[in-house]
Design a protein around this motif. Structure first.
Motif, short mmCIF file in Angstrom:
data_model
loop_
_atom_site.label_atom_id
_atom_site.label_comp_id
_atom_site.label_asym_id
_atom_site.label_seq_id
_atom_site.Cartn_x
_atom_site.Cartn_y
_atom_site.Cartn_z
N GLU A 1 0.83 -1.20 0.00
CA GLU A 1 0.00 0.00 0.00
C GLU A 1 0.87 1.26 0.00
N ALA A 2 1.96 1.22 0.77
CA ALA A 2 2.85 2.38 0.84
C ALA A 2 3.47 2.68 -0.52
N ALA A 3 3.88 1.63 -1.23
CA ALA A 3 4.50 1.83 -2.55
C ALA A 3 3.50 2.40 -3.54
N LEU A 4 2.27 1.91 -3.49
CA LEU A 4 1.23 2.44 -4.38
C LEU A 4 0.98 3.92 -4.09
N ASP A 5 0.98 4.29 -2.81
CA ASP A 5 0.79 5.70 -2.45
C ASP A 5 1.96 6.55 -2.93
N ARG A 6 3.18 6.05 -2.69
CA ARG A 6 4.36 6.83 -3.07
C ARG A 6 4.49 7.00 -4.57
N ALA A 7 3.91 6.08 -5.33
CA ALA A 7 3.98 6.19 -6.79
C ALA A 7 3.38 7.50 -7.27
N GLY A 8 2.42 8.03 -6.53
CA GLY A 8 1.81 9.30 -6.89
C GLY A 8 2.79 10.46 -6.87
N LEU A 9 3.87 10.33 -6.11
CA LEU A 9 4.87 11.39 -6.05
C LEU A 9 5.61 11.55 -7.37
N LEU A 10 5.55 10.53 -8.22
CA LEU A 10 6.19 10.60 -9.53
C LEU A 10 5.21 11.07 -10.61
N SER A 11 4.01 11.40 -10.21
CA SER A 11 2.98 11.73 -11.19
C SER A 11 3.41 12.83 -12.14
N PRO A 12 3.19 12.63 -13.46
CA PRO A 12 3.47 13.70 -14.41
C PRO A 12 2.40 14.77 -14.41
N ASP A 13 1.32 14.55 -13.66
CA ASP A 13 0.18 15.47 -13.67
C ASP A 13 0.04 16.29 -12.39
N TYR A 14 0.86 16.00 -11.38
CA TYR A 14 0.75 16.70 -10.10
C TYR A 14 2.11 17.27 -9.69
N THR A 15 2.12 18.54 -9.35
CA THR A 15 3.32 19.16 -8.80
C THR A 15 3.42 18.84 -7.31
N ALA A 16 4.53 19.21 -6.71
CA ALA A 16 4.69 19.02 -5.27
C ALA A 16 3.62 19.81 -4.52
N ALA A 17 3.30 21.00 -5.00
CA ALA A 17 2.26 21.81 -4.37
C ALA A 17 0.90 21.15 -4.50
N ASP A 18 0.62 20.57 -5.67
CA ASP A 18 -0.64 19.86 -5.88
C ASP A 18 -0.74 18.68 -4.91
N TRP A 19 0.39 17.98 -4.77
CA TRP A 19 0.39 16.80 -3.90
C TRP A 19 0.15 17.20 -2.44
#
Length: 374
Positions: free
Chosen positions: A261-279
């Motif tokens: 579950e943690a890895a699936l959540d962290r994968a969002g940090l690599l999103s090409p559609d979300y900036t750090a501020a968005d996250w």
């Protein structure tokens, strides 16, 4: 083999090798300027790799005025004439756009996929951080969902679309399908919500039983300390204890089954559609939305819905305790609908589309896509 034949054989091998060398020199891979150890921006790489290049591809990300405020809508697809699939995320506030690059690019080969950061979620929360909590209610969110569906149908010239709801989004989705069945080829529920109070009670009991069987002293102590859970007389106390209950429910596989579950959540940090501020805004929006809507969610009981006048298909993780899959099965058995079907995902809990993305894609293509061919 004689000498003459052997020479001819060697010449053929030589010509084949030369042809292969020419092919490799001419290939994009051979001429690539990417070298091992070279620093790359993973978000930029994913953005380019997951983008369709065809002239009829759809990529339309924008804020749209929905319910009197600017709300974020993302539309992606390989072919503009593909059926449209509108995805209603869970939570509330748990927008799936950051993680969707893991699975929706494949959906986009068959559907034009629409994702929406709901009121109080993700980029929409970032654009409207001062929105009063009083503006969040199930009825207001349902009206927003109506507006989004109407916007998509009008903008892309479609009489019908496919509606998908996950978890909290399945509450909105089922209500929307009941109100406007003629808008939808089908309603698809992932982790379908039915009786919220009973679902929470069953999840708590199953988690405590698993902890007891494992002789997990810490889990047993923490779970017993929040009893009774849920408490029908005090939903805000339940909200305060929800983190404890969900921690142990997840530990025993009720949220994600035999995946990280943690890895699936962290994968969002690599999103090409979300900036750090968005996250960062996503996390704030999740807390904000949950606090505003939880008391009302605990009173939801969709088991009273006996009829939906469009096809209803449920994708259920066999091990889902977050939103109890057995209750969804029980509800579907008594539902009247033109088509109804439940597909079990044996290696999933609550996050079916992330836990079994291959089976999800195949099932959408096999069970849902044919319903769009009227």
């Amino acid at each position: 083999m004689g000498n003459t034949a052997l020479c001819k054989h060697h010449r053929r091998i030589g010509r084949a090798a030369m042809a292969l060398a020419v092919l490799l020199v001419a290939s994009p891979l051979a001429s690539s300027r990417v070298h091992a150890g070279e620093a790359v921006d993973p978000q930029a790489v994913l953005r380019e790799a997951r983008q369709f290049q065809g002239s009829d591809a759809v990529r339309d990300d924008r804020f749209v005025r929905i319910g009197g405020i600017e709300q974020w809508i993302s539309v992606r697809g390989r072919h503009r004439d593909a059926p449209i699939l509108l995805f209603l995320h869970g939570g509330p506030g748990f927008t799936t756009i950051p993680n969707s690059y893991l699975y929706t690019a494949e959906w986009q080969e068959y559907f034009t996929v629409v994702q929406w950061d709901q009121r109080g979620a993700g980029k929409t929360f970032g654009r409207n951080p001062d929105l009063p909590a009083s503006s969040l209610s199930i009825e207001r969110m349902l009206k927003d969902a109506e507006e989004v569906a109407a916007y998509v149908r009008k903008t892309y010239g479609r009489r019908k679309i496919v509606l998908v709801g996950h978890s909290w989004g399945s509450i909105l989705g089922l209500m929307l399908a009941q109100r406007h069945p003629d808008w939808f080829y089908a309603y698809v529920g992932f982790g379908q919500a039915t009786d919220a109070h009973e679902s929470e009670a069953m999840g708590y009991r199953a988690t405590l039983a698993a902890a007891t069987a494992a002789h997990d002293v810490e889990a047993i102590r923490e779970l017993k300390a929040i009893a009774p859970f849920p408490d029908p007389s005090d939903p805000m106390a339940d909200l305060a204890h929800l983190g404890t209950e969900r921690k142990w429910l997840a530990r025993y596989g009720g949220a994600v089954w035999r995946n990280s579950e943690a890895a699936l959540d962290r994968a969002g940090l690599l999103s090409p559609d979300y900036t750090a501020a968005d996250w960062a805004g996503r996390g704030k929006g999740l807390d904000y939305s949950l606090g505003a809507l939880w008391p009302e969610i605990t009173r939801v009981n969709l088991a009273t819905i006996k009829r939906i006048d469009c096809p209803v298909i449920l994708f259920e993780g066999r091990h889902d305790l977050n939103v109890n899959a057995q209750l969804a099965d029980r509800w579907l058995r008594q539902l009247q609908a033109p088509v109804k079907k439940l597909i079990w995902f044996e290696d999933s809990a609550h996050m079916v589309f992330e836990e079994e993305p291959g089976k999800t894609l195949v099932t959408l293509q096999r069970e849902v896509l044919p319903l769009t061919r009227e």
